[in-house]
Design an enzyme around this catalytic site. Structure first.
Site, PDB file in Angstrom:
ATOM      1  N   ASP A 263      23.011  22.908   1.097  1.00  0.00           N
ATOM      2  CA  ASP A 263      22.925  22.786   2.553  1.00  0.00           C
ATOM      3  C   ASP A 263      21.589  22.121   2.845  1.00  0.00           C
ATOM      4  OD1 ASP A 263      23.291  23.144   5.351  1.00  0.00           O
ATOM      5  OD2 ASP A 263      22.132  25.001   5.261  1.00  0.00           O
TER       6      ASP A 263
ATOM      7  N   GLU B 226      26.667  19.451   2.032  1.00  0.00           N
ATOM      8  CA  GLU B 226      27.078  19.398   3.434  1.00  0.00           C
ATOM      9  C   GLU B 226      26.551  18.119   4.063  1.00  0.00           C
ATOM     10  OE1 GLU B 226      25.975  21.846   7.394  1.00  0.00           O
ATOM     11  OE2 GLU B 226      26.898  23.059   5.809  1.00  0.00           O
TER      12      GLU B 226
ATOM     13  N   ASP C 241      20.928  29.798   5.258  1.00  0.00           N
ATOM     14  CA  ASP C 241      20.957  28.510   4.565  1.00  0.00           C
ATOM     15  C   ASP C 241      21.482  28.692   3.139  1.00  0.00           C
ATOM     16  OD1 ASP C 241      19.074  26.713   6.528  1.00  0.00           O
ATOM     17  OD2 ASP C 241      18.400  28.789   6.401  1.00  0.00           O
TER      18      ASP C 241
END
Length: 189
Positions: A12, A72, A147
């Site tokens: 991420d 992502e 996260d």
């Protein structure tokens, strides 16, 4: 590792906190290996943060030896400067994987949430809760920073997209720089 085993690294991207998760897959059974965050808030200089991202992602790759990376994609916001910085952070993480010849698949945030919770608009808490139940993660292993679970969610999403009878055609794997440039001519000059 047997031919049916693999390790998926999920990322991420972030410029303050970057989340990651390592997923070991044996057959059709995923197991959490590790998850965490790369803390970048103590570095004032954006370029130093990028170097730190590269160094830490490279270190994680060397430690866990992932076969694939799921990352992502940046969401499109109104702040152009934030988007630029986030894109750079994502690019540096991708460069670390490509430097080790690790194929990368990029997933939109809504796609990851949809894969994990069944709802593309799910909250970070809902994603974390579903991951905890699905992977049977004990409470004491859950981190307060979402996260980390977002990074893990990218790995689990990739597992769902590429494993078993329910696998669907998903994100597009990028195997090297040439492949990336050919697929994304609008992103390079």
């Amino acid at each position: 590792m047997s031919p049916k085993e693999r390790i998926i690294m999920g990322v991420d991207p972030g410029t303050i906190l970057m989340g990651y998760g390592m997923l070991h897959v044996a057959g059709n059974t995923p197991r959490l290996m590790a998850m965490g965050v790369i803390r970048l808030e103590k570095f004032d200089n954006h370029y130093i943060r990028l170097k730190r991202i590269f160094d830490r992602i490279t270190g994680l790759i060397d430690e866990f030896l992932p076969d694939e990376m799921a990352i992502e994609a940046p969401f499109f916001g109104k702040n152009v400067q934030s988007m630029l910085k986030l894109g750079r952070a994502q690019g540096v993480a991708m460069a670390a994987a490509l430097a080790r010849d690790i194929p990368i698949t990029e997933y939109a945030p809504m796609r990851i949430k949809q894969a994990i919770t069944g709802n593309g608009n799910a909250s970070k808490e809902q994603v974390a809760g579903m991951l905890q139940r699905y992977l049977r993660i004990p409470d004491e292993q859950m981190l307060p920073e979402m996260d980390a679970t977002d990074g893990l969610a990218a790995a689990v999403c990739h597992f769902f997209q590429t494993s078993g009878p329910m696998a669907r055609s998903g994100g597009s794997a990028v195997k090297n720089w040439k492949d990336f440039v050919n697929r994304n001519p609008d992103k390079v000059r």
